[in-house]
Write a protein that holds these residues in place. Structure first.
Motif, PDB file in Angstrom:
ATOM      1  N   ALA A 261      -0.644   6.809   8.518  1.00 10.00           N
ATOM      2  CA  ALA A 261       0.301   6.890   7.393  1.00 10.00           C
ATOM      3  C   ALA A 261       0.564   5.502   6.822  1.00 10.00           C
ATOM      4  CB  ALA A 261       1.599   7.541   7.844  1.00 10.00           C
ATOM      5  N   GLU A 262       0.719   4.527   7.716  1.00  6.59           N
ATOM      6  CA  GLU A 262       1.021   3.170   7.250  1.00  6.59           C
ATOM      7  C   GLU A 262      -0.139   2.565   6.475  1.00  6.59           C
ATOM      8  OE1 GLU A 262       2.447   1.132  10.699  1.00  6.59           O
ATOM      9  OE2 GLU A 262       4.396   2.129  10.507  1.00  6.59           O
TER      10      GLU A 262
ATOM     11  N   ALA B 163      -2.244   4.251   4.620  1.00  7.22           N
ATOM     12  CA  ALA B 163      -2.218   4.848   3.283  1.00  7.22           C
ATOM     13  C   ALA B 163      -1.140   4.178   2.431  1.00  7.22           C
ATOM     14  CB  ALA B 163      -1.960   6.347   3.386  1.00  7.22           C
ATOM     15  N   GLU B 164      -0.016   3.870   3.059  1.00  9.87           N
ATOM     16  CA  GLU B 164       1.089   3.230   2.343  1.00  9.87           C
ATOM     17  C   GLU B 164       0.675   1.834   1.876  1.00  9.87           C
ATOM     18  OE1 GLU B 164       4.562   3.336   4.759  1.00  9.87           O
ATOM     19  OE2 GLU B 164       5.861   2.686   3.121  1.00  9.87           O
TER      20      GLU B 164
ATOM     21  N   GLU C 173      -1.509   1.964  -1.133  1.00 12.20           N
ATOM     22  CA  GLU C 173      -0.734   2.205  -2.344  1.00 12.20           C
ATOM     23  C   GLU C 173      -0.089   0.926  -2.828  1.00 12.20           C
ATOM     24  OE1 GLU C 173      -2.215   5.143  -3.189  1.00 12.20           O
ATOM     25  OE2 GLU C 173      -0.390   5.208  -4.362  1.00 12.20           O
ATOM     26  N   ALA C 174       0.389   0.122  -1.894  1.00  7.56           N
ATOM     27  CA  ALA C 174       1.030  -1.142  -2.270  1.00  7.56           C
ATOM     28  C   ALA C 174       0.006  -2.041  -2.961  1.00  7.56           C
ATOM     29  CB  ALA C 174       1.603  -1.818  -1.033  1.00  7.56           C
TER      30      ALA C 174
ATOM     31  N   ASN D  43      -2.549  -0.962  -4.727  1.00  3.10           N
ATOM     32  CA  ASN D  43      -2.707  -0.399  -6.068  1.00  3.10           C
ATOM     33  C   ASN D  43      -1.601  -0.883  -7.000  1.00  3.10           C
ATOM     34  OD1 ASN D  43      -4.862   1.020  -5.165  1.00  3.10           O
ATOM     35  ND2 ASN D  43      -3.855   3.003  -5.146  1.00  3.10           N
TER      36      ASN D  43
ATOM     37  N   GLY E 296      -7.624   9.790  -7.616  1.00  2.00           N
ATOM     38  CA  GLY E 296      -6.244   9.667  -8.056  1.00  2.00           C
ATOM     39  C   GLY E 296      -5.787   8.221  -8.067  1.00  2.00           C
ATOM     40  N   ARG E 297      -6.593   7.352  -7.482  1.00  2.00           N
ATOM     41  CA  ARG E 297      -6.228   5.936  -7.435  1.00  2.00           C
ATOM     42  C   ARG E 297      -6.141   5.359  -8.850  1.00  2.00           C
ATOM     43  NH1 ARG E 297      -9.667   1.552  -7.355  1.00  2.00           N
ATOM     44  NH2 ARG E 297      -8.539  -0.374  -6.929  1.00  2.00           N
TER      45      ARG E 297
ATOM     46  N   SER F  99      -3.165   6.648 -10.675  1.00  2.00           N
ATOM     47  CA  SER F  99      -1.943   6.064 -10.134  1.00  2.00           C
ATOM     48  C   SER F  99      -1.729   4.643 -10.655  1.00  2.00           C
ATOM     49  CB  SER F  99      -2.025   6.072  -8.606  1.00  2.00           C
ATOM     50  OG  SER F  99      -0.814   5.660  -8.050  1.00  2.00           O
TER      51      SER F  99
ATOM     52  N   ARG G 299      -0.913   4.824 -14.413  1.00  2.00           N
ATOM     53  CA  ARG G 299       0.442   5.329 -14.611  1.00  2.00           C
ATOM     54  C   ARG G 299       1.475   4.219 -14.359  1.00  2.00           C
ATOM     55  NH1 ARG G 299       4.914   8.630 -13.299  1.00  2.00           N
ATOM     56  NH2 ARG G 299       4.605  10.718 -14.139  1.00  2.00           N
ATOM     57  N   ASN G 300       1.245   3.514 -13.237  1.00  3.95           N
ATOM     58  CA  ASN G 300       2.133   2.429 -12.867  1.00  3.95           C
ATOM     59  C   ASN G 300       2.160   1.338 -13.926  1.00  3.95           C
ATOM     60  OD1 ASN G 300       3.742   1.839 -10.600  1.00  3.95           O
ATOM     61  ND2 ASN G 300       2.036   2.514  -9.326  1.00  3.95           N
TER      62      ASN G 300
ATOM     63  N   ARG H 150      -0.480  13.082  -4.279  1.00  3.21           N
ATOM     64  CA  ARG H 150      -1.037  12.366  -5.428  1.00  3.21           C
ATOM     65  C   ARG H 150      -0.792  13.155  -6.714  1.00  3.21           C
ATOM     66  NH1 ARG H 150      -1.933   7.434  -5.757  1.00  3.21           N
ATOM     67  NH2 ARG H 150      -3.704   7.157  -4.371  1.00  3.21           N
TER      68      ARG H 150
ATOM     69  N   GLU I  60       2.771  13.003  -7.761  1.00  2.00           N
ATOM     70  CA  GLU I  60       3.065  11.678  -8.333  1.00  2.00           C
ATOM     71  C   GLU I  60       2.585  11.594  -9.782  1.00  2.00           C
ATOM     72  OE1 GLU I  60       0.431   8.613  -7.227  1.00  2.00           O
ATOM     73  OE2 GLU I  60       1.362   7.322  -8.731  1.00  2.00           O
ATOM     74  N   ILE I  61       1.324  12.002 -10.002  1.00  2.00           N
ATOM     75  CA  ILE I  61       0.729  11.892 -11.338  1.00  2.00           C
ATOM     76  C   ILE I  61       1.465  12.781 -12.342  1.00  2.00           C
ATOM     77  CG2 ILE I  61      -1.390  12.325 -12.703  1.00  2.00           C
ATOM     78  CD1 ILE I  61      -1.709  10.010 -10.728  1.00  2.00           C
TER      79      ILE I  61
ATOM     80  N   PRO J 153      -1.352  12.667   7.758  1.00  2.00           N
ATOM     81  CA  PRO J 153      -0.566  11.433   7.834  1.00  2.00           C
ATOM     82  C   PRO J 153      -0.676  10.598   6.556  1.00  2.00           C
ATOM     83  CG  PRO J 153      -1.915  11.691   9.794  1.00  2.00           C
ATOM     84  CD  PRO J 153      -2.289  12.806   8.871  1.00  2.00           C
TER      85      PRO J 153
ATOM     86  N   GLY K  86       2.196   8.676   4.115  1.00  2.00           N
ATOM     87  CA  GLY K  86       2.156   7.287   3.670  1.00  2.00           C
ATOM     88  C   GLY K  86       2.278   7.184   2.157  1.00  2.00           C
TER      89      GLY K  86
ATOM     90  N   ARG L  58       5.777   8.004   1.009  1.00  2.00           N
ATOM     91  CA  ARG L  58       6.702   6.894   1.253  1.00  2.00           C
ATOM     92  C   ARG L  58       6.581   5.841   0.160  1.00  2.00           C
ATOM     93  NH1 ARG L  58       6.200   6.683   7.478  1.00  2.00           N
ATOM     94  NH2 ARG L  58       4.508   5.233   7.118  1.00  2.00           N
ATOM     95  N   SER L  59       5.324   5.546  -0.251  1.00  2.00           N
ATOM     96  CA  SER L  59       5.123   4.535  -1.301  1.00  2.00           C
ATOM     97  C   SER L  59       5.772   4.928  -2.610  1.00  2.00           C
ATOM     98  CB  SER L  59       3.641   4.352  -1.592  1.00  2.00           C
ATOM     99  OG  SER L  59       2.953   4.070  -0.442  1.00  2.00           O
TER     100      SER L  59
END
Lengths: 310, 115
Positions: A149-150, A152-153, A156-157, A159, A188-189, A192, A195-196, B58, B61-62, B78, B82, B85-86
């Motif tokens: 999970a971390e 993946a987080e 995202e950071a 990105n 989806g990257r 994302s 979008r950001n 995802r 979010e989109i 998992p 993550g 959380r982001s």
């Protein structure tokens, strides 16, 4: 030890128990005693360290036996608690080699009903380098799942950093992203990041949403249906233009592909929740202007324009 | 209705995003087809789904979703946690089936309106 089987959905845990080795999950600070130790000494150590058994080792860390809380209780009962353990300890000790997977360890726990397994240097050695309990296994699994999970987080950071950097470079109005074939984990990257980025330019929410959805749909299309390609996003004062180019194999019949519900996606894609035949119709709905060209020789080019406000 | 209310209605476990439960839900969606979710026209929706992949988060979010409920006691990958959380997207897990969960939510909305 049925903990690991009690929940229906534990495929990840079951994958992990094959991957993780005993040496990864064991603890290395082994509390051990010599055969000349008394049951009393061991009893005090068990209490102090909150453990339920200790290996009995010789000077070279080779295992001679094991003394568990059961042995200590028997010693108290039968009044030899101040005797040395060497004549009473359990001598048929089951160990596990450090390079075995957790599956073997769990099988041993289930079969012998032990609380702990001394870990041997290798299958032919009696040298003890660690101790493994079911608690250790569970701990390590939880930590491993948390780490996924971390990761993946963290991704995202990264990105987010990309989009922040883009927003900072006010002169750069054109972004280009590569999209790989069948790379669903990263699908989806692009959407994302875009979008950001546009969010930072304070673009209206409903329009932002349309742009992000178009990006996401084209991204999915490239990774599902093509051999790979790229997405270019151009930000003009009055519009955003999204161009998706792939390296083939091309769409045989565009009119059919535009029909809601028409799909050529595989079962695997459908299991992910995509491939409903809504991609192109959805892009058409979100875009103010759409161009689609496809050739069976060179691939597909899709150009979607979304007006900003008005 | 807020996400916080859904936690009580569905007897749901909050997997992540405890700090973001106070958001107002404008639309509900129940689907195992992410393409359909992308075709929704409103922002600030809550998605009920039986899918467990990271693409669920995802997609939310989109498309402007503010939360995801995993039905039938399914736990997401998992990576999905993550990702959530982001992006500060709360993830809920309920043992209700999609139909039961939808019905419970509709009943709660009706009850609120007649009050």
């Amino acid at each position: 030890m049925t903990i690991l089987h009690s929940k229906e959905k534990l495929t990840l845990a079951s994958e992990l128990i094959y991957e993780i080795k005993v040496k990864d999950a064991m603890h290395r600070d082994v509390i051990s005693f010599s055969p000349d130790a008394t049951f009393r000494e061991i009893q005090l150590s068990l209490k102090k360290n909150r453990i339920s058994g200790v290996p009995i080792l010789d000077g070279n860390k080779n295992i001679l036996g094991i003394v568990s809380i059961d042995n200590v209780m028997t010693a108290l009962d039968e009044d030899y608690v101040n005797d040395k353990v060497k004549n009473y300890m359990t001598k048929e000790v089951i160990t596990i080699p450090q390079n075995y997977s957790l599956v073997s360890a769990i099988k041993k726990f289930e079969h012998y009903k032990f609380g702990r397994l001394p870990v041997a240097k290798n299958a032919r050695s009696n040298e003890i380098i660690g101790i493994l309990t079911m608690g250790d296994i569970l701990n390590y699994l939880l930590v491993s799942i948390q780490a996924i999970a971390e990761k993946a987080e963290k991704k995202e950071a990264d990105n987010d950093n990309v989009s922040t950097e883009m927003a900072r470079q006010t002169t750069k109005k054109r972004m280009r992203f590569e999209v790989n074939k069948a790379d669903f984990d990263n699908a989806g990257r692009v959407a994302s990041i875009v979008r950001n980025y546009l969010q930072k330019l304070k673009i209206e929410k409903q329009i932002l949403r349309k742009i992000a959805i178009v990006c996401y749909e084209v991204e999915m299309n490239i990774s599902i249906h093509s051999l790979g390609g790229s997405i270019t996003v151009e930000t003009e004062p009055s519009e955003v233009i999204i161009t998706a180019v792939d390296y083939g194999p091309g769409i045989p019949d565009i009119d059919e592909a535009m029909k809601p519900g028409f799909t050529t996606a595989s079962e695997q894609i459908r299991a992910l929740g995509f491939g409903a035949g809504m991609g192109l119709p959805n892009i058409k709905k979100c875009a103010d202007y759409l161009e689609l060209e496809s050739s069976m020789e060179t691939g597909t080019i899709l150009k979607a324009t979304i007006r900003l406000g008005g | 209705m807020k996400i916080q209310d859904i936690v009580a209605i569905l007897d749901a476990e909050v997997l992540t995003g405890e700090g973001y439960l106070n958001q107002e839900i404008e639309e509900f969606a129940a689907s195992d087809m992410l393409s359909d979710v992308l075709a929704l026209t409103k922002d600030n929706f809550l998605l009920l789904t039986g899918l467990t992949s990271q693409q669920v988060v995802r997609t939310a979010e989109i498309a402007g979703g503010i939360g995801v409920v995993f039905v039938r006691g399914k736990t997401p990958e998992p990576e999905a946690i993550g990702l959530a959380r982001s992006h500060h997207i709360p993830l809920l897990m309920t043992s209700f089936l999609t139909f039961e969960a939808s019905r419970a939510i509709v009943e709660a909305i009706n009850k609120k309106e007649t009050k």
